[in-house]
Design a protein around this motif. Structure first.
Motif, PDB file in Angstrom:
ATOM      1  N   VAL A 765       0.856  -0.976  -0.206  1.00  0.00           N
ATOM      2  CA  VAL A 765       0.463   0.155  -0.155  1.00  0.00           C
ATOM      3  C   VAL A 765       0.822   1.132   0.167  1.00  0.00           C
ATOM      4  O   VAL A 765       0.839   2.429  -0.882  1.00  0.00           O
ATOM      5  N   SER A 766       1.607   1.045   0.978  1.00  0.00           N
ATOM      6  CA  SER A 766       2.901   2.286   0.934  1.00  0.00           C
ATOM      7  C   SER A 766       3.645   2.812  -0.560  1.00  0.00           C
ATOM      8  O   SER A 766       3.778   4.002  -1.073  1.00  0.00           O
ATOM      9  N   TRP A 769       0.701   4.595  -2.773  1.00  0.00           N
ATOM     10  CA  TRP A 769       0.485   5.864  -2.725  1.00  0.00           C
ATOM     11  C   TRP A 769       2.368   7.010  -2.899  1.00  0.00           C
ATOM     12  O   TRP A 769       1.984   8.253  -3.417  1.00  0.00           O
ATOM     13  N   LYS A 772       1.548   7.154  -6.694  1.00  0.00           N
ATOM     14  CA  LYS A 772       0.865   8.094  -7.334  1.00  0.00           C
ATOM     15  C   LYS A 772       0.678   9.508  -6.492  1.00  0.00           C
ATOM     16  O   LYS A 772       0.778  10.262  -7.838  1.00  0.00           O
ATOM     17  N   THR A 773       1.645   8.893  -5.909  1.00  0.00           N
ATOM     18  CA  THR A 773       2.393  10.711  -5.582  1.00  0.00           C
ATOM     19  C   THR A 773       3.155  11.585  -6.801  1.00  0.00           C
ATOM     20  O   THR A 773       3.087  12.699  -7.290  1.00  0.00           O
ATOM     21  N   ASN A 813      -4.904   4.170  -9.111  1.00  0.00           N
ATOM     22  CA  ASN A 813      -6.409   4.277  -8.593  1.00  0.00           C
ATOM     23  C   ASN A 813      -7.256   3.656  -8.559  1.00  0.00           C
ATOM     24  O   ASN A 813      -8.022   3.485  -7.399  1.00  0.00           O
ATOM     25  N   SER A 816      -5.332   1.218  -5.448  1.00  0.00           N
ATOM     26  CA  SER A 816      -5.241   2.153  -4.606  1.00  0.00           C
ATOM     27  C   SER A 816      -6.228   1.809  -3.485  1.00  0.00           C
ATOM     28  O   SER A 816      -6.639   1.553  -2.768  1.00  0.00           O
ATOM     29  N   ASN A 817      -7.862   1.723  -5.266  1.00  0.00           N
ATOM     30  CA  ASN A 817      -9.509   1.625  -4.045  1.00  0.00           C
ATOM     31  C   ASN A 817      -8.895   0.172  -3.530  1.00  0.00           C
ATOM     32  O   ASN A 817      -9.980  -0.185  -2.387  1.00  0.00           O
TER      33      ASN A 817
END
Length: 819
Positions: A765-766, A769, A772-773, A813, A816-817
């Motif tokens: 998960v990390s 993210w 995504k940034t 996206n 992440s969901n």
């Protein structure tokens, strides 16, 4: 009484007409086969038969095989109830009966005693013959299918009254008065049976064939004499010989051809000549064998046509013609023909002749007269063979002083005999200490191709005196082999003077010529003789199971080997049976169930039985094969070495289940029918199966096997279950436990594994993210680039780059969901 080799006469007949090894084809319905019943019984190996019932059944089996060559078979037996018999002494000599001989009661269930001792008593032989007669009649009546339509069986001399003869057919068993006979010997009664067969052929108006099975010289002589009376017999055969160790000596002598080649006078006077030259009840002439007798008769047949009078009531005429014949035998060159009517004068002439031996003088006139009278009585018996009840005179009228062959040798006084003996033997060195000689065979067996040793023992002395004459000779013609150590053929003979009172003769590389002949040893005055014949072959059967394994549903093969012969005889009965009740399976190739059994005659001396679709009923039982009189047994026993009942898909069940508490998987294998005990395993590193339940039946087992394995070893794997049964390996099942293990995978995990999974999820998960940034920053950069658009390639590159960023953004996206 001096004996001779009667078979030498048969050899002369075989030189006239060659015998054949097999009979030509002939209509069996017109053929009669006559056998000497007691001769067959004496040849039977009683050791192979437990009881008298088994012995009688073996006799019947051999009888049944005779109907192949003839639809009429006759068995004729000797009589042993005649009290005043001139044959009694000869029978006692043959059997060497003792005073303590035991008389047995012959019944069906009684065990057969020592065969030689049993047959040495005439009461036992008579009881056995009667038992055979009653048994065969009863057996055939209870099994009417055994006698086929058109087959006829005669039995004579085998009932309570030996005079009775019976005829057995497929319809009835009746007496045959035409064959009721007072004749004592089977030799003469077989001639009566042959004449009766010829009469039956005449009644139906056809020509037929007669076969007599006998190797007896007396029977052959009678057949030659009486063949001229058989007007409706086109072929007359004598079956002779037995199976030897080297070859099969059985052969057939054509009497019809022999009579055509012989002079009519020879056929007519042959019984008289045979009786004069030596028979069971008459002595042979010293140094005169059957070969010499036949040669003299053939060369001067016209001179002795009156010998046919021997046996008639005119005694003096018989003595006159017989004297001339005996004189010719001792003076074959007729040097002293003038003395042929006075035998004593001929003795003097021969004794004083330089070229004549003193030991080969003819008998004196007194001794010759007694000899001729005994021969005349025997000839009369033979001439009356054609009569069922011949009127025979008393033997006392023919110089017999008792009925045990104690004949009157001479009418000379004892003193005269002693003086003549002393004066006629002056040339021979005297040895007063010698009492008697005996000769024996020192070899273990008399076989062709081997050496035999004859040992002569001089009783009454301690050591052999080398100055005393030693001599070895052979044959009735007294052919000299060795004289005081001087051998006439050193490659063939060898003499040794042994320790003490014995000396021996070795016959090297024995051939057929060396056998069936009389050998004599002499020491001084004394002599001993012994008839040497080839030992009978050891004929026995052996039965073996050919298959290495017995498999239910398959087949087994039993092979029966006839040891002692080189090839099977199609005329000898073959039989297969099983069980204690001797259930018949095959008889001469005739099968009672063709779907179950099959007989095959193999090359050489073997025949086999194949048993199809083997079941429990075919094992753990005794099988028996028979060939003629002989039989062999074998017990087919199931054991772990020769019998396998393999598992089948229908009789095998495999199950398994998971034990959560023990963290194991249990595998179970159930066999409904299997043998022997299986040893099962899997093809992974694991122990063998254990037996949890076992039930044993007569020929199979029922059992459960189980195996416990760790789940981690078996899950998500495929493996094979195999069992070692007997000597073979069998695959019984193939398992894959993937689906059963996957359902319980998460529930059984440990806490450490769960923590590890959570940490890995957080790390993922990390990372998402962060990516995504980066994408957001990149997007800002793209928006600023729109304000400063440029021409050419930059615009195209920008458009593609912008599209790619949009796709990556959409992807992250979504991920992440998910988290």
């Amino acid at each position: 009484m001096r004996k001779c080799c009667k078979s030498d006469l048969v050899k002369q007949f075989e030189n006239e007409v060659s015998p054949v090894l097999s009979l030509p084809d002939f209509d069996p319905s017109l053929t009669t086969y006559i056998r000497d019943g007691m001769a067959i019984v004496q040849c039977m190996d009683a050791k192979k038969h437990k009881t008298f019932g088994d012995l009688a059944l073996a006799y019947y089996n051999y009888l049944a095989s005779c109907f192949k060559k003839a639809h009429t078979v006759a068995d004729v037996f000797d009589r042993y109830d005649v009290k005043q018999s001139i044959k009694s002494g000869e029978r006692e000599r043959r059997t060497k009966v003792t005073a303590h001989a035991k008389v047995f009661q012959v019944i069906e269930g009684r065990n057969v005693p020592d065969w030689k001792k049993f047959l040495s008593v005439k009461e036992n032989k008579q009881a056995l013959i009667k038992f055979f007669g009653d048994f065969l009649v009863k057996f055939i009546k209870s099994n009417p299918l055994l006698v086929l339509p058109g087959h006829t069986y005669y039995m004579a001399g085998s009932f309570e009254d030996p005079e009775i003869a019976k005829v057995i057919s497929d319809q009835e068993v009746v007496e045959c008065p035409e064959l009721f006979s007072t004749q004592e010997e089977a030799d003469t009664r077989m001639i009566l049976q042959a004449l009766h067969a010829d009469k039956r052929l005449k009644e139906i108006g056809k020509k037929g064939r007669i076969i007599i099975k006998s190797s007896d010289t007396d029977v052959i002589v009678l057949c030659i004499h009486f063949f001229k009376q058989m007007t409706n017999t086109s072929e007359f055969w004598i079956q002779m010989g037995n199976i030897g160790t080297i070859k099969d000596n059985r052969r057939f002598l054509p009497i019809h051809q022999l009579c055509s080649s012989l002079h009519e006078i020879i056929c007519r006077v042959l019984p008289a000549v045979h009786a004069l030259s030596g028979f069971d009840t008459t002595s042979s002439l010293f140094g005169i064998g059957k070969k010499s007798v036949y040669k003299v008769l053939k060369d001067a047949v016209l001179d002795f046509s009156d010998l046919n009078n021997l046996g008639d009531s005119d005694t003096e005429t018989a003595i006159l013609c017989s004297r001339r014949f005996v004189a010719r035998l001792y003076d074959q060159k007729k040097k002293y023909a003038s003395c042929h009517q006075d035998i004593n004068k001929l003795r003097v002439k021969l004794a004083t002749s330089k070229d004549s031996s003193l030991v080969r003088l003819p008998p004196s006139e007194a001794a010759l007269r007694q000899h001729i009278l005994r021969a005349s009585f025997q000839t009369k018996i033979w001439h009356d063979s054609c009569l069922a009840k011949p009127p025979l005179p008393s033997p006392l009228e023919y110089e017999w002083k008792s009925f045990k062959v104690h004949c009157i040798l001479s009418t000379l006084k004892e003193t005269c005999q002693q003086i003549f003996f002393m004066t006629s033997c002056v040339r021979v060195r005297e040895n007063h200490n010698v009492k008697s000689l005996s000769i024996k065979i020192a070899s273990d067996a008399v076989l062709i191709g081997k050496d035999i040793v004859l040992t002569c023992t001089v009783h009454g002395i301690e050591n052999i005196d080398r100055k005393t004459t030693r001599q070895w000779s052979m044959g009735n013609d007294d052919e000299l082999l060795c004289y005081n150590g001087r051998i006439n053929n050193r490659r063939k003979y060898k003499e040794n003077v042994l320790a003490a009172n014995e000396f021996s003769l070795t016959i090297i590389n024995v051939t057929k010529v060396d056998l069936n002949v009389l050998y004599q040893c002499r020491y001084g005055f004394d002599a001993a003789s012994k008839f040497i014949e080839e030992d009978e072959p050891i004929l026995f059967l052996s039965l073996r199971l050919v298959n290495d394994f017995i498999i239910f549903g398959g087949y087994i093969i039993l092979t029966c080997t006839v040891n002692g012969i080189s090839a099977l005889d199609s005329d000898v009965t073959r039989q297969w049976s099983m069980g204690s009740d001797d259930q018949l399976l095959s008889y001469n190739g005739r099968i009672n169930n063709h779907r179950k059994y099959e007989e095959t005659i193999l090359p050489g001396n073997e025949f086999s039985l194949r048993i199809f679709n083997v079941t429990e009923k075919d094992v753990n039982i005794t099988y028996r094969c028979r060939y003629g009189f002989d039989s062999a047994n074998t017990f087919i026993e199931m054991n772990e070495y020769n019998y396998v009942n393999p598992p089948t898909p229908k009789s095998t069940t495999i199950t398994y289940f998971l034990e959560k508490e023990m963290d194991t998987i249990n595998i179970s294998v159930y066999f409904k029918r299997v043998f022997p005990l299986p040893n099962c395993s899997v093809d992974i590193d694991a122990p063998n199966f254990d037996i949890t339940d076992l039930r044993e039946y007569e020929v199979v087992m029922e059992l459960n096997l189980s195996l416990r394995l760790q789940r981690r070893v078996t899950c998500n794997r495929s493996f094979n279950i195999s069992c070692h049964i007997g000597r073979k390996q069998y695959d019984v099942g193939y398992l894959t436990l993937k689906d059963e293990c996957s359902l319980e995978h998460v529930e059984g995990m440990s806490r450490a594994n769960i923590i590890m999974i959570i940490l890995l999820s957080a790390l993922v998960v990390s990372v998402i993210w962060i990516l995504k940034t980066v994408l957001v920053i990149a997007k800002s950069f793209v928006l600023e680039g729109r304000e400063h658009q440029m021409e050419g390639k930059w615009v195209i590159s920008y458009t593609k780059y912008n599209k790619t960023l949009i796709e990556f953004e959409t992807f992250f996206n979504i991920k992440s969901n998910m988290f």
